[in-house]
Enzyme design. Structure first.
Site, PDB file in Angstrom:
ATOM      1  N   ARG A 185      36.701  -3.819 -20.469  1.00  0.00           N
ATOM      2  CA  ARG A 185      35.265  -3.501 -20.280  1.00  0.00           C
ATOM      3  C   ARG A 185      34.981  -2.004 -20.497  1.00  0.00           C
ATOM      4  O   ARG A 185      34.171  -1.403 -19.798  1.00  0.00           O
ATOM      5  CB  ARG A 185      34.779  -3.899 -18.887  1.00  0.00           C
ATOM      6  N   SER A 211      29.433 -10.325 -13.519  1.00  0.00           N
ATOM      7  CA  SER A 211      30.312  -9.618 -12.583  1.00  0.00           C
ATOM      8  C   SER A 211      29.811  -8.195 -12.366  1.00  0.00           C
ATOM      9  O   SER A 211      29.582  -7.465 -13.326  1.00  0.00           O
ATOM     10  CB  SER A 211      31.731  -9.543 -13.144  1.00  0.00           C
ATOM     11  N   GLU A 254      31.116  -2.630 -13.194  1.00  0.00           N
ATOM     12  CA  GLU A 254      30.996  -3.094 -14.579  1.00  0.00           C
ATOM     13  C   GLU A 254      29.531  -2.962 -15.010  1.00  0.00           C
ATOM     14  O   GLU A 254      29.243  -2.612 -16.145  1.00  0.00           O
ATOM     15  CB  GLU A 254      31.450  -4.553 -14.660  1.00  0.00           C
TER      16      GLU A 254
END
Ligand SMILES: Cc1cc2nc3c(=O)[nH]c(=O)nc-3n(C[C@H](O)[C@H](O)[C@H](O)COP(=O)(O)OP(=O)(O)OC[C@H]3O[C@@H](n4cnc5c(N)ncnc54)[C@H](O)[C@@H]3O)c2cc1C
Length: 335
Positions: A179, A258, A328
């Site tokens: 990510r 998330s 994130e």
């Protein structure tokens, strides 16, 4: 003629310019403040003309479907540019020695890439079916799931900078991680801390990486390198993947996927749940009781409600496990 139209004609642009555009309409959390200016380019040439027309120093926030984004309630200074209405081309690509693939502009939705590839008997993009963002957002985030990551299948990308210069780049130009995508040689500024009642909230240990919207180069297209295979098997895999999502994620309520990256060897959801935070409510925001790494908007949540839960999860996990969760989701704007 309204103000937006006047602005556009003056600059000779073909897209749509809006002032004080509520970002809650454009982010999957359906919460948060307004962007001072929003631009919906007509196509790539128009996007380039618009970037060139911006005053030096005007902050630019390139935005896809807002599925990983929270704009604080005080709004966002600068200009948000939306790619999804304009950069929509998708076609087969012949990558020479690299084989076959799919070329998709930054505004194409990821699930469309997955379906288009399967339709053309190309395999390897199935994981994109579960990511409700654009190609541009997936490139910026190195989005992934179920063992696949965006940059695993990138042959090359096309970028544009503020001066309108286009560049073809490859994976080697970036530091790619979980990510996280950083153009080599670029510093990543941290998110501004939340200011509330004169207090500065503990600033999260942001950010390990990411091509942030405020960098001066943005993705406008990607060529994905895919293998020849069975389209039917690929479609079956997509159906399976979507079923798993429906079973495990709170997809019925606005969320941003998330909230935290999984720490090495562990799961953010497990840690948050172990702190007893599942179902914890702040205003109309709630740490999902289905998946503790999701925060849902039960109707009228503010960005502050959501951010308060993010801070609570960070603090609780730090206290109980000594683990610093990394975000994130991207948080921008003024409190
Ligand atoms: C229900 C749900 C499930 C999700 N599941 C997953 C998952 O399994 N895996 C996963 O990785 N993510 C997941 N996400 C998060 C999200 O979908 C991804 O991060 C997605 O890649 C974001 O794309 P976007 O177009 O919405 O980007 P946005 O949210 O609009 O933007 C995200 C960031 O990317 C930058 N950006 C956007 N477009 C460009 C561009 N063209 N050039 C440069 N920078 C750009 C923005 O400035 C911002 O910093 C999920 C989200 C939801 C709501």
């Amino acid at each position: 003629m309204n103000m937006a139209e006047t602005d556009n004609l003056a600059a000779g642009l073909r897209g749509e310019l809006k002032r004080s555009e509520p970002m809650a309409r454009h982010v999957s959390w359906r919460a948060g403040g307004a962007a001072r200016t929003a631009y919906f380019p007509a196509d790539l040439d128009d996007l380039i003309a618009f970037l060139r027309s911006l005053p030096a120093g005007e902050p630019v926030h390139m935005t896809g479907l807002g599925s990983n984004l929270l704009v604080r309630d005080g709004g966002l200074r600068g200009t948000v540019i939306f790619t999804h209405r304009a950069l929509r081309e998708i076609r087969l690509d012949h990558l020479g020695a690299l084989g076959g693939g799919v070329y998709a502009e930054a505004g194409v939705a990821c699930p469309k890439v997955a379906r288009y590839a399967a339709l053309n008997e190309l395999v390897g993009a199935e994981f994109l079916a579960g990511i409700p963002g654009t190609v541009g957002g997936a490139l910026a985030m190195n989005a992934g799931c179920y063992g696949g990551e965006t940059w695993d299948i990138v042959a090359h990308v096309l970028t544009v900078d503020r001066t309108g210069k286009k560049r073809a780049r490859t994976r080697e130009d970036y530091e790619i991680d979980y990510r996280s995508v950083v153009l080599r040689g670029h510093e990543i500024p941290p998110s501004p801390p939340l200011l509330k009642g004169g207090e500065v909230s503990p600033s999260p240990p942001l950010l390990k990486g990411g091509v942030r919207g405020d960098l001066e180069e943005w993705f406008v297209a990607a060529s994905f390198r895919l293998k020849r295979g069975s389209g039917a098997a690929s479609r079956g895999k997509i159906t399976e993947l979507l079923k798993r999502r429906i079973a495990t994620q709170p997809l019925g309520e606005p969320n941003a996927g998330s909230v935290f990256r999984n720490p090495q060897g562990d799961y953010a959801a497990r840690l948050i749940e172990a702190c007893g935070l599942k179902g914890r409510v702040m205003g109309d925001a709630m740490i999902s009781d289905k998946h503790a790494n999701f925060i849902v908007n039960r109707g009228g949540a503010s960005a502050a409600d959501i951010e308060a839960l993010i801070l609570l999860a960070e603090q609780s996990v730090k206290e109980k496990f000594g683990i610093t969760l990394e975000r994130e989701v991207r948080i921008v704007g003024e409190a």
